[in-house]
Design a protein around this motif. Structure first.
Motif, short mmCIF file in Angstrom:
data_model
loop_
_atom_site.label_atom_id
_atom_site.label_comp_id
_atom_site.label_asym_id
_atom_site.label_seq_id
_atom_site.Cartn_x
_atom_site.Cartn_y
_atom_site.Cartn_z
N MET A 246 -13.69 20.59 18.46
CA MET A 246 -13.56 19.08 18.23
C MET A 246 -12.04 18.71 17.98
N LYS A 247 -11.49 17.65 18.56
CA LYS A 247 -10.37 17.22 18.45
C LYS A 247 -9.99 16.17 17.45
N TYR A 248 -8.81 15.94 17.12
CA TYR A 248 -8.42 14.91 16.06
C TYR A 248 -9.06 13.55 16.46
N GLN A 249 -8.78 13.14 17.50
CA GLN A 249 -9.76 11.76 17.93
C GLN A 249 -11.08 11.38 17.89
N GLN A 250 -11.70 12.73 18.13
CA GLN A 250 -13.13 12.68 17.84
C GLN A 250 -13.68 12.55 16.49
N LEU A 251 -12.78 13.32 15.76
CA LEU A 251 -13.23 13.31 14.24
C LEU A 251 -12.83 11.92 13.80
N LYS A 252 -11.79 11.32 14.01
CA LYS A 252 -11.09 9.87 13.65
C LYS A 252 -12.29 9.06 14.11
N ASP A 253 -12.88 8.98 15.28
CA ASP A 253 -13.91 7.96 15.78
C ASP A 253 -14.92 8.19 15.01
N PHE A 254 -15.55 9.58 14.70
CA PHE A 254 -16.67 9.82 13.83
C PHE A 254 -16.37 8.92 12.36
N ILE A 255 -15.18 9.25 11.88
CA ILE A 255 -15.17 8.84 10.63
C ILE A 255 -15.25 6.99 10.70
N ILE A 256 -14.53 6.73 11.46
CA ILE A 256 -14.44 5.01 11.63
C ILE A 256 -15.76 4.41 12.07
N SER A 257 -16.21 4.87 12.92
CA SER A 257 -17.35 4.28 13.67
C SER A 257 -18.67 4.85 13.87
N LYS A 258 -18.72 6.09 13.79
CA LYS A 258 -20.17 6.63 13.85
C LYS A 258 -20.77 7.04 12.46
N MET A 259 -19.96 7.24 11.43
CA MET A 259 -20.46 7.58 10.24
C MET A 259 -21.41 6.61 9.50
N LYS A 260 -22.69 7.08 9.43
CA LYS A 260 -23.69 6.37 8.72
C LYS A 260 -23.89 6.83 7.45
N MET A 261 -23.75 5.91 6.49
CA MET A 261 -23.64 6.34 4.95
C MET A 261 -24.83 6.09 4.25
N GLN A 262 -25.42 6.85 3.52
CA GLN A 262 -26.28 6.71 2.40
C GLN A 262 -25.80 6.97 1.39
N HIS A 263 -24.65 7.53 1.10
CA HIS A 263 -24.04 7.83 -0.09
C HIS A 263 -22.54 8.12 0.62
N ILE A 264 -21.74 8.48 -0.74
CA ILE A 264 -20.19 8.86 -0.29
C ILE A 264 -20.04 10.44 0.09
N TYR A 265 -21.20 11.29 0.44
CA TYR A 265 -21.24 12.64 0.50
C TYR A 265 -20.46 12.96 1.57
N GLN A 266 -20.78 12.36 2.70
CA GLN A 266 -20.02 12.70 4.07
C GLN A 266 -18.33 12.76 4.06
N PRO A 267 -17.99 11.42 3.46
CA PRO A 267 -16.54 11.43 3.65
C PRO A 267 -15.76 12.24 2.66
N VAL A 268 -16.55 12.62 1.31
CA VAL A 268 -15.97 13.23 0.35
C VAL A 268 -15.88 14.71 1.07
N MET A 269 -16.90 15.22 1.66
CA MET A 269 -17.08 16.61 1.98
C MET A 269 -15.83 16.94 2.99
N ILE A 270 -15.72 15.70 4.31
CA ILE A 270 -14.79 15.96 5.24
C ILE A 270 -13.26 16.00 4.63
#
Length: 325
Positions: free
Chosen positions: A1-25
């Motif tokens: 995975m490249k930088y842009q893919q992770l950036k796109d995931f954080i900005i547009s694909k991350m579906k949050m039920q809590h803050i866990y995912q961004p905290v983990m990344i």
């Protein structure tokens, strides 16, 4: 995975039920892409002062699974590894800031409610005891059956504290926050026997008898090859509980069946490149063609040329209605 893919995931694909995912990344980014489960759990603790073993379980079963599914992380030797290569320091800083923004947005949206369920439990139930209760319940609500990775679980006092209930394992049960919020403090209903409902089988049922022949399953559903396949790799997905209708399934059972449906579809597609489509169907009731009254979902692979004209698909259950303009 490249930088842009992770950036796109954080900005547009991350579906949050809590803050866990961004905290983990964010934690992985701050630690050169490698962090132990404990390290990630400690990051959660910065937001919610609670027992460390609870967040270790959260790390593995919730954001860990979701981020692995998306290819963001891998897990090995009790640690998660971020699947992003060749990040510059500027890119790393930008991604961390994006995670901070996601966390702040969610906290602003939910306010104190983000940790409300944990604050109530942690005050009354020690972490080690809480873990025993959740583990015994297999991390599912003992009323509705929903899993902990779908909805946060509370540890509930069966006999409420204000009625003299004690904080001992015999008086504790796992409930999702929805079921627990609907249970009044004066209600001393013990929902633990309800989970036995999911183990209900009929010894006379053909499908109940051959559950052990399943080649894939989860806690609430299983998979069988159709004995009389319409096409090659025709597969059945069934709830483990003996129940006649799809509409009698709990939401957790429906979800369990659909997860297997998706998993089997992917595996069959990879195994057989001639497959170009699928019919997915349920015969629900005698007049709908059901002959074995244990709910089951048909997954039928389709291939080019397997019928002269596939137009209409499942509409052909009533032949004269199959074709339409």
């Amino acid at each position: 995975m490249k930088y842009q893919q992770l950036k796109d995931f954080i900005i547009s694909k991350m579906k949050m039920q809590h803050i866990y995912q961004p905290v983990m990344i964010k934690t992985l980014l701050e630690n050169e892409g490698l962090a132990s489960v404990r390290k990630i759990a400690e990051a959660f603790l910065e937001k919610d002062q609670s027992q460390i073993e609870y967040y270790e379980q959260i790390t593995r079963s919730m954001p860990g699974k979701v981020l692995q599914k998306h290819g963001i992380v891998d897990y090995a030797d009790k640690a998660f590894v971020l699947n992003v290569s060749d990040l510059t320091s500027e890119q790393r800083s930008e991604l961390i800031e994006l995670c901070n923004q996601k966390i702040k947005e969610y906290e602003n949206k939910r306010g104190k409610l983000v940790w409300k369920h944990r604050a109530r439990d942690s005050r009354e139930v020690p972490g080690s005891l809480r873990y025993q209760v959740l583990s015994k319940a297999k991390f599912r609500c003992e009323l509705c059956g929903i899993a902990a990775d779908e909805k946060a679980l509370d540890v509930d006092h069966i006999v409420p504290v204000n009625k003299g209930g004690k904080t001992v394992i015999e008086n504790l049960q796992a409930l999702c926050y929805t079921c627990n919020s609907q249970k009044r403090d004066l209600d001393d209903t013990d929902f633990r026997p309800w989970k036995d409902m999911y183990r209900n089988i009929d010894p006379q049922c053909v499908f109940c008898k051959i559950q052990s022949k399943s080649y894939e399953s989860n806690e609430l559903a299983f998979v069988l090859e159709d004995k009389y396949p319409v096409t090659k790799h025709h597969t059945l997905i069934l709830p483990k509980r003996h129940v006649r209708s799809f509409f009698e399934l709990s939401s957790s059972e429906q979800k369990a069946c659909l997860l297997l449906l998706e998993s089997i579809k992917e595996k069959i597609s990879k195994k057989d490149s001639s497959i170009n489509g699928f019919n997915i169907g349920i015969n629900d009731g005698h007049d709908a063609g059901q002959t074995i009254f244990h709910c089951h979902i048909h997954l039928i692979p389709r291939r080019k040329g397997d019928v002269p004209n596939p137009k209409g698909g499942i509409r052909h259950v009533i032949p004269e209605k199959g074709f339409y303009k």
